[in-house]
Design an enzyme around this catalytic site. Structure first.
Site, PDB file in Angstrom:
ATOM      1  N   LYS A 172       0.832  -1.212   0.000  1.00 58.12           N
ATOM      2  CA  LYS A 172       0.000   0.000   0.000  1.00 58.12           C
ATOM      3  C   LYS A 172       0.865   1.260   0.000  1.00 58.12           C
ATOM      4  CE  LYS A 172      -1.519   1.650   4.040  1.00 58.12           C
ATOM      5  NZ  LYS A 172      -1.418   3.032   4.550  1.00 58.12           N
ATOM      6  N   ASN A 173       1.851   1.288   0.897  1.00 52.25           N
ATOM      7  CA  ASN A 173       2.609   2.528   1.076  1.00 52.25           C
ATOM      8  C   ASN A 173       3.551   2.816  -0.082  1.00 52.25           C
ATOM      9  OD1 ASN A 173       1.206   3.095   3.328  1.00 52.25           O
ATOM     10  ND2 ASN A 173       2.808   2.461   4.777  1.00 52.25           N
ATOM     11  N   ARG A 220      -4.071  10.903   4.226  1.00 57.79           N
ATOM     12  CA  ARG A 220      -2.910  11.786   4.219  1.00 57.79           C
ATOM     13  C   ARG A 220      -2.067  11.653   2.960  1.00 57.79           C
ATOM     14  NH1 ARG A 220      -0.941  14.063   8.608  1.00 57.79           N
ATOM     15  NH2 ARG A 220       1.092  13.862   7.677  1.00 57.79           N
ATOM     16  N   ARG A 245       1.994  14.557  12.843  1.00 61.94           N
ATOM     17  CA  ARG A 245       2.420  14.322  11.468  1.00 61.94           C
ATOM     18  C   ARG A 245       2.471  15.588  10.605  1.00 61.94           C
ATOM     19  NH1 ARG A 245      -0.281   8.916   9.296  1.00 61.94           N
ATOM     20  NH2 ARG A 245       1.619   8.867   8.064  1.00 61.94           N
ATOM     21  N   PRO A 246       3.337  16.528  10.950  1.00 58.38           N
ATOM     22  CA  PRO A 246       3.469  17.726  10.111  1.00 58.38           C
ATOM     23  C   PRO A 246       4.102  17.422   8.750  1.00 58.38           C
ATOM     24  CG  PRO A 246       5.076  17.773  11.909  1.00 58.38           C
ATOM     25  CD  PRO A 246       4.258  16.532  12.092  1.00 58.38           C
ATOM     26  N   VAL A 247       4.063  18.404   7.844  1.00 62.02           N
ATOM     27  CA  VAL A 247       4.660  18.211   6.501  1.00 62.02           C
ATOM     28  C   VAL A 247       5.716  19.286   6.238  1.00 62.02           C
ATOM     29  CG1 VAL A 247       2.766  16.927   5.413  1.00 62.02           C
ATOM     30  CG2 VAL A 247       2.667  19.430   5.498  1.00 62.02           C
ATOM     31  N   ASP A 248       6.287  19.828   7.307  1.00 65.38           N
ATOM     32  CA  ASP A 248       7.261  20.911   7.151  1.00 65.38           C
ATOM     33  C   ASP A 248       8.466  20.509   6.293  1.00 65.38           C
ATOM     34  OD1 ASP A 248       7.638  19.200   9.372  1.00 65.38           O
ATOM     35  OD2 ASP A 248       9.126  20.535  10.247  1.00 65.38           O
ATOM     36  N   LEU A 249       8.929  19.267   6.431  1.00 65.22           N
ATOM     37  CA  LEU A 249      10.111  18.852   5.651  1.00 65.22           C
ATOM     38  C   LEU A 249       9.795  18.818   4.151  1.00 65.22           C
ATOM     39  CD1 LEU A 249      11.708  15.940   7.740  1.00 65.22           C
ATOM     40  CD2 LEU A 249      11.951  18.390   7.997  1.00 65.22           C
ATOM     41  N   ASP A 283       5.008   0.250  11.702  1.00 66.66           N
ATOM     42  CA  ASP A 283       3.755  -0.318  11.186  1.00 66.66           C
ATOM     43  C   ASP A 283       3.547  -1.779  11.602  1.00 66.66           C
ATOM     44  OD1 ASP A 283       3.249   2.115  10.067  1.00 66.66           O
ATOM     45  OD2 ASP A 283       3.720   1.531   8.010  1.00 66.66           O
ATOM     46  N   ILE A 328       8.813   6.515  16.450  1.00 64.05           N
ATOM     47  CA  ILE A 328       8.469   7.255  15.216  1.00 64.05           C
ATOM     48  C   ILE A 328       7.256   8.175  15.424  1.00 64.05           C
ATOM     49  CG2 ILE A 328       7.914   7.064  12.747  1.00 64.05           C
ATOM     50  CD1 ILE A 328      10.637   5.826  13.339  1.00 64.05           C
ATOM     51  N   ARG A 338      -8.585  -0.222   4.702  1.00 58.71           N
ATOM     52  CA  ARG A 338      -7.663   0.753   4.104  1.00 58.71           C
ATOM     53  C   ARG A 338      -6.356   0.090   3.694  1.00 58.71           C
ATOM     54  NH1 ARG A 338      -7.027   6.251   7.204  1.00 58.71           N
ATOM     55  NH2 ARG A 338      -5.733   6.454   5.357  1.00 58.71           N
TER      56      ARG A 338
HETATM   57  C1  EPZ Z   1       4.881   6.652   6.123  1.00 62.93           C
HETATM   58  O1  EPZ Z   1       4.312   7.783   6.758  1.00 62.93           O
HETATM   59  C2  EPZ Z   1       3.813   5.589   6.082  1.00 62.93           C
HETATM   60  N1  EPZ Z   1       2.659   6.071   5.334  1.00 62.93           N
HETATM   61  C3  EPZ Z   1       3.400   5.207   7.498  1.00 62.93           C
HETATM   62  O2  EPZ Z   1       2.486   4.141   7.425  1.00 62.93           O
HETATM   63  C4  EPZ Z   1       4.634   4.735   8.257  1.00 62.93           C
HETATM   64  O3  EPZ Z   1       4.270   4.465   9.592  1.00 62.93           O
HETATM   65  C5  EPZ Z   1       5.716   5.817   8.210  1.00 62.93           C
HETATM   66  O4  EPZ Z   1       6.016   6.164   6.843  1.00 62.93           O
HETATM   67  C6  EPZ Z   1       7.020   5.389   8.884  1.00 62.93           C
HETATM   68  O5  EPZ Z   1       7.521   4.233   8.264  1.00 62.93           O
HETATM   69  C7  EPZ Z   1       2.645   6.024   4.013  1.00 62.93           C
HETATM   70  O6  EPZ Z   1       3.607   5.629   3.366  1.00 62.93           O
HETATM   71  C8  EPZ Z   1       1.408   6.464   3.342  1.00 62.93           C
HETATM   72  P1  EPZ Z   1       7.456   9.832   8.058  1.00 62.93           P
HETATM   73  P2  EPZ Z   1       5.027   9.182   6.682  1.00 62.93           P
HETATM   74  O7  EPZ Z   1       7.453  11.074   7.252  1.00 62.93           O
HETATM   75  O8  EPZ Z   1       5.750   9.286   5.402  1.00 62.93           O
HETATM   76  C9  EPZ Z   1       7.635  13.332  11.363  1.00 62.93           C
HETATM   77  C10 EPZ Z   1       0.470   2.978   7.870  1.00 62.93           C
HETATM   78  O9  EPZ Z   1      -0.059   2.463   8.904  1.00 62.93           O
HETATM   79  N2  EPZ Z   1       7.595  14.303  10.262  1.00 62.93           N
HETATM   80  O10 EPZ Z   1       8.594   8.879   7.891  1.00 62.93           O
HETATM   81  O11 EPZ Z   1       4.024  10.206   7.027  1.00 62.93           O
HETATM   82  C11 EPZ Z   1       6.355  12.529  11.507  1.00 62.93           C
HETATM   83  O12 EPZ Z   1       5.381  13.226  12.220  1.00 62.93           O
HETATM   84  C12 EPZ Z   1       1.123   4.333   7.916  1.00 62.93           C
HETATM   85  O13 EPZ Z   1       0.459   2.424   6.768  1.00 62.93           O
HETATM   86  C13 EPZ Z   1       7.749  15.658  10.535  1.00 62.93           C
HETATM   87  O14 EPZ Z   1       7.895  16.069  11.690  1.00 62.93           O
HETATM   88  O15 EPZ Z   1       6.087   9.039   7.883  1.00 62.93           O
HETATM   89  C14 EPZ Z   1       6.851  11.273  12.195  1.00 62.93           C
HETATM   90  O16 EPZ Z   1       6.921  11.483  13.572  1.00 62.93           O
HETATM   91  C15 EPZ Z   1       0.994   5.008   9.228  1.00 62.93           C
HETATM   92  N3  EPZ Z   1       7.738  16.544   9.485  1.00 62.93           N
HETATM   93  C16 EPZ Z   1       8.258  11.081  11.620  1.00 62.93           C
HETATM   94  O17 EPZ Z   1       8.617  12.348  11.074  1.00 62.93           O
HETATM   95  C17 EPZ Z   1       7.589  16.127   8.193  1.00 62.93           C
HETATM   96  O18 EPZ Z   1       7.579  16.980   7.295  1.00 62.93           O
HETATM   97  C18 EPZ Z   1       8.393  10.047  10.513  1.00 62.93           C
HETATM   98  O19 EPZ Z   1       7.339  10.226   9.592  1.00 62.93           O
HETATM   99  C19 EPZ Z   1       7.455  14.757   7.923  1.00 62.93           C
HETATM  100  C20 EPZ Z   1       7.456  13.855   8.974  1.00 62.93           C
END
Ligand code: EPZ
Length: 424
Positions: A22-23, A94, A123-127, A309, A331, A401
């Site tokens: 999925k991811n 998301r 889960r911010p998107v600042d990066l 996950d 995480i 989902r």
């Molecule tokens: C992906 O989420 C997956 N989702 C998640 O799977 C998975 O748990 C996660 O990666 C970690 O492996 C999809 O691929 C759709 P991150 P993602 O950016 O990309 C913080 C599931 O159950 N962060 O690696 O959103 C964030 O809040 C889902 O299938 C920022 O602060 O994860 C987190 O604490 C749940 N700013 C950490 O980084 C940012 O701009 C890692 O998140 C981006 C992230």
């Protein structure tokens, strides 16, 4: 609302096919926006989330056909008809936010709703946004929407992420492939889904090197062509069924699962006394009934660490192990919502901040339970398979989902599991 009813105690024996991840699939779907020629994705999972992404892409002008017999999704973005992803669509899933980068790269501008927080964390998107700014995009946030523009095109940039983010790594790649010049990503995520995205983009004519390592180099190209790509096997789906077999006991072959993508989980299962071996193009998982699981501790981490996950599923397993296991979630800040539900089945779990201490019990007893996210729901199914009596899992839409045909796959291996259809 539908619910799943499980009568625990039956062992699992048989073969479980593992579908595409999925991811990975969701980001590969977003990649279709980058080319005016068709992208064919094989080994696609058919999930609520992938269908949702299909609808969003259709609203942007992508023509999409699902060829069920061959599990192939054909996507053709001959023209981009809209560059707006509205709140209602991004709020529900998301991963919809991932259309921003490709739209910006191909059309020069996009307006995409901010995704907001969700049950497992803020889960911010600042990066993501900082990376687009580094590539020369103008980014404004207005009334909950990200308005991004790069009317003369994106420019390659050197980007070092302050911490590992799967989403930011993928999203930046999805934009950088069409930027002018070279983009270098440092401290990039190394998850198998990143390498899968790079393989697909390269098949479309992109020039991405180093995906799967912490440093990725992308030479921008002026346009991408059509391609055919098979989605990588879902390591989380495979890991989930491995935990299910370990919890219920039995002997299953996870057909298509990739041993090399599941190292941390295999180490954990072996420590718990479960036999896990690569076999042909899959993974064999065996736990003899009557042989008690052993407690094993772990902490979640970015790949190749233990995947967040699979944390909930592993916790469900540890509820039945002999001894005390410690589980640290590093995480997401709020990913233990399954713990109170597992205690309804008789588990002994104490949560202190981001650490959970599980003291294994000899038996769990079935009960009605409810979950707040996808992986938490499936951990309750795993516990239900091992518990005595009947477990009813409510809010099944979370499961839909991310797990295609969950009840059918488990029932085919002997589980007593059925879905009861309810009115919405
Ligand atoms: C992906 O989420 C997956 N989702 C998640 O799977 C998975 O748990 C996660 O990666 C970690 O492996 C999809 O691929 C759709 P991150 P993602 O950016 O990309 C913080 C599931 O159950 N962060 O690696 O959103 C964030 O809040 C889902 O299938 C920022 O602060 O994860 C987190 O604490 C749940 N700013 C950490 O980084 C940012 O701009 C890692 O998140 C981006 C992230």
């Amino acid at each position: 609302m539908d619910r799943i009813v499980i009568t625990g105690g039956a062992p699992l024996n048989g073969v479980i096919p593992i579908y595409g991840a999925k991811n990975s699939a969701l980001k590969l779907q977003a990649a279709s926006l980058l080319s005016a020629e068709p992208l064919m994705l094989e080994n696609m999972p058919d999930l609520a989330d992938t269908r949702f992404m299909t609808q969003l892409l259709q609203s942007l002008g992508v023509e999409i056909t699902w060829i069920k017999e061959t599990r192939t999704l054909r996507m053709h973005a001959a023209e981009i008809l809209s560059t707006i992803a509205p709140y209602d669509q991004v709020r529900k899933m998301r991963a919809s936010f991932n259309v921003l980068g490709p739209l910006l790269a191909r059309a020069g501008h996009a307006t995409v709703s901010l995704p907001g927080g969700c049950a497992i964390g803020a889960r911010p998107v600042d990066l993501h946004l900082k990376a687009f700014e580094a590539m020369g995009a103008d980014i404004h946030i207005e009334q909950g929407y990200v308005k991004a523009a790069a009317l003369r095109g994106l420019k390659g940039a050197a980007i070092e992420f302050p911490f590992v983010s799967v989403g930011a790594t993928e999203h930046t790649m999805l934009a950088a492939v069409l930027a002018q010049g070279e983009t270098v990503l440092k401290n990039a995520a190394c998850e198998p889904e990143i390498a899968d995205l790079a393989d697909c983009l390269n098949a479309m004519g992109a020039r991405v090197e180093g995906a799967g390592t912490a440093e990725i180099h992308i030479q921008g190209v002026t346009s991408l062509k059509g391609a055919k790509h098979a989605v990588v096997a879902d390591r989380i789906e495979a890991g989930t069924y491995a935990m299910a077999a370990a919890a219920a006991g039995g002997n299953v072959l996870l057909a298509g699962a990739r041993f090399e993508h599941l190292g941390a989980m295999i180490k954990f299962l072996r420590e718990a006394g479960v036999q896990v071996d690569a076999e042909g193009r899959g993974l064999r998982v065996v736990r003899k009934r009557g042989q008690r699981l052993k407690a094993a501790s772990f902490e979640t981490a970015a790949f190749p660490g233990f995947p967040t996950d699979l944390q909930a599923q592993a916790m469900a397993l540890m509820c039945l192990a002999d001894g005390e296991s410690r589980i640290k979630e590093t995480i997401f800040e709020n990913r233990f919502m399954h713990a109170p539900e597992l205690t309804r089945l008789g588990a002994k779990i104490e949560v202190h901040g981001n650490e959970a201490v599980v003291t294994g019990v000899e038996k769990l007893a079935g009960a009605p339970v409810m979950a707040t996210d996808l992986r938490a729901s499936v951990s309750l199914v795993i516990a239900g398979l091992a518990a005595e009596g009947e477990t009813i899992v409510n809010r099944v839409y979370h499961l839909d989902r991310g797990f295609e045909g969950l009840e059918a796959k488990l029932a085919a291996c002997g589980a007593q599991i059925a879905r009861q259809r309810g009115e919405d």
